[in-house]
Design a protein around this motif. Structure first.
Motif, PDB file in Angstrom:
ATOM      1  N   PHE A  79       0.834  -1.190   0.000  1.00 19.66           N
ATOM      2  CA  PHE A  79       0.000   0.000   0.000  1.00 19.66           C
ATOM      3  C   PHE A  79       0.875   1.250   0.000  1.00 19.66           C
ATOM      4  O   PHE A  79       1.950   1.261   0.596  1.00 19.66           O
ATOM      5  CB  PHE A  79      -0.895   0.029   1.248  1.00 19.66           C
ATOM      6  N   GLY A  98      -0.843  -9.265  16.686  1.00 18.57           N
ATOM      7  CA  GLY A  98      -2.289  -9.145  16.699  1.00 18.57           C
ATOM      8  C   GLY A  98      -2.990 -10.073  15.740  1.00 18.57           C
ATOM      9  O   GLY A  98      -4.210 -10.218  15.788  1.00 18.57           O
ATOM     10  N   GLY A  99      -2.227 -10.690  14.848  1.00 15.61           N
ATOM     11  CA  GLY A  99      -2.866 -11.564  13.881  1.00 15.61           C
ATOM     12  C   GLY A  99      -2.289 -11.419  12.498  1.00 15.61           C
ATOM     13  O   GLY A  99      -1.327 -10.688  12.265  1.00 15.61           O
ATOM     14  N   TRP A 100      -2.939 -12.059  11.542  1.00 20.40           N
ATOM     15  CA  TRP A 100      -2.415 -12.161  10.181  1.00 20.40           C
ATOM     16  C   TRP A 100      -2.572 -10.882   9.393  1.00 20.40           C
ATOM     17  O   TRP A 100      -1.987 -10.730   8.336  1.00 20.40           O
ATOM     18  CB  TRP A 100      -3.127 -13.314   9.464  1.00 20.40           C
ATOM     19  N   ASP A 101      -3.374  -9.950   9.856  1.00 19.13           N
ATOM     20  CA  ASP A 101      -3.643  -8.748   9.064  1.00 19.13           C
ATOM     21  C   ASP A 101      -3.070  -7.488   9.699  1.00 19.13           C
ATOM     22  O   ASP A 101      -3.580  -6.394   9.500  1.00 19.13           O
ATOM     23  CB  ASP A 101      -5.140  -8.591   8.821  1.00 19.13           C
ATOM     24  N   THR A 102      -2.000  -7.660  10.454  1.00 21.93           N
ATOM     25  CA  THR A 102      -1.292  -6.490  10.983  1.00 21.93           C
ATOM     26  C   THR A 102      -0.636  -5.771   9.829  1.00 21.93           C
ATOM     27  O   THR A 102      -0.059  -6.397   8.938  1.00 21.93           O
ATOM     28  CB  THR A 102      -0.229  -6.947  11.995  1.00 21.93           C
ATOM     29  N   GLN A 103      -0.689  -4.442   9.845  1.00 19.22           N
ATOM     30  CA  GLN A 103      -0.106  -3.686   8.753  1.00 19.22           C
ATOM     31  C   GLN A 103       1.111  -2.918   9.265  1.00 19.22           C
ATOM     32  O   GLN A 103       1.040  -2.196  10.258  1.00 19.22           O
ATOM     33  CB  GLN A 103      -1.133  -2.725   8.150  1.00 19.22           C
ATOM     34  N   TYR A 104       2.221  -3.100   8.567  1.00 16.45           N
ATOM     35  CA  TYR A 104       3.490  -2.485   8.936  1.00 16.45           C
ATOM     36  C   TYR A 104       3.884  -1.441   7.904  1.00 16.45           C
ATOM     37  O   TYR A 104       3.641  -1.604   6.703  1.00 16.45           O
ATOM     38  CB  TYR A 104       4.590  -3.540   9.049  1.00 16.45           C
ATOM     39  N   PHE A 105       4.529  -0.384   8.383  1.00 15.04           N
ATOM     40  CA  PHE A 105       4.882   0.745   7.536  1.00 15.04           C
ATOM     41  C   PHE A 105       6.387   0.922   7.393  1.00 15.04           C
ATOM     42  O   PHE A 105       7.161   0.597   8.297  1.00 15.04           O
ATOM     43  CB  PHE A 105       4.304   2.041   8.120  1.00 15.04           C
ATOM     44  N   GLU A 117       0.795  -5.814   4.692  1.00 13.38           N
ATOM     45  CA  GLU A 117       0.128  -6.540   5.745  1.00 13.38           C
ATOM     46  C   GLU A 117       0.845  -7.877   5.941  1.00 13.38           C
ATOM     47  O   GLU A 117       1.154  -8.557   4.987  1.00 13.38           O
ATOM     48  CB  GLU A 117      -1.358  -6.742   5.434  1.00 13.38           C
TER      49      GLU A 117
END
Lengths: 117, 111
Positions: free
Chosen positions: A33, A101-108, A96
């Motif tokens: 993203f 927190g789970g499989w859909d954690t989003q990192y920047f 992501e």
């Protein structure tokens, strides 16, 4: 977590020119993203980049102004075209990945600070 | 468009005190994530809380979620000077992973 790098970290550009920002991830991801953060503002999603398909742009953002490439599963570029001072922002890529927190954690990524004169 | 609203916009506290900030959103969500940003740099992921969860902890951080009120709160206990940063909530509305960010709360911890 994910290790994400961006190049350049910052740049000062002249009006009317273009800048290509690179985003590199340490392992393969399906979706990347691109976000924009204007001075003193929050983040706004520009587009979603999937490997092997055209990027999907959010309302208010167009491919001619922000062309995106996604040549493989670890790399993407965002170009800011025909720049004006209003494009001065921090541009961030994100992915992501599985996190605490789970499989859909989003990192920047660390962001690219762009100033247009 | 931004879905989340955060308050307060700015918060100044003494080292050792607790800091609480709130996030409200408009539509049903899949999850809500909290981030920290230091001096205009990249975002650091703090906590993800899902729509079926009510509270999560991570070290000195406590996040609550009230889906009936469409709101979340982030509590930082025993604050430190290093906690000085902007904090953002971000909501994921569906499974397409897109995040919609709140306006952010700027926290200043005084030594």
């Amino acid at each position: 977590s994910a290790v994400i790098s961006q190049k350049p970290s910052r740049d000062i550009c002249q009006r009317g020119t273009s800048l290509t920002i690179q985003c590199q991830v340490d392992s393969q991801v399906t979706m990347m993203f691109w976000y924009r953060q204007q001075p003193g503002q929050s983040l706004t999603l520009i587009a979603t980049a999937n490997q092997g398909s055209e990027a999907t742009y959010e309302s208010g953002f167009v491919i001619d102004k922000f062309p995106i490439s996604r040549p493989n599963l670890t790399f993407s570029t965002l170009t800011v075209s025909n720049m004006s001072p209003e494009d001065s922002s921090i541009y961030l890529c994100s992915v992501e990945r599985e996190g605490p927190g789970g499989w859909d954690t989003q990192y920047f990524g660390p962001g690219t600070r762009l100033t247009v004169l | 468009s931004q879905q989340g609203e955060e308050d307060p916009q700015a918060l100044s506290i003494q080292e050792g005190e607790n800091a609480t900030m709130n996030c409200s959103y408009k539509t049903s969500i899949n999850n809500l994530q909290w981030y920290r940003q230091n001096s205009g740099r990249g975002l650091v992921h703090l906590i993800l809380i899902r729509s079926n969860e009510r509270e999560k902890h991570s070290g000195r951080l406590r996040v609550t979620l009230d889906t009936s009120k469409k709101s979340s709160s982030l509590l930082i206990t025993a604050s430190r000077a290093a906690d000085t940063a902007s904090y953002f909530c971000a909501t994921a509305v569906s499974n397409d992973y897109k995040l919609s960010f709140g306006a952010g709360t700027t926290v200043t911890v005084r030594a």
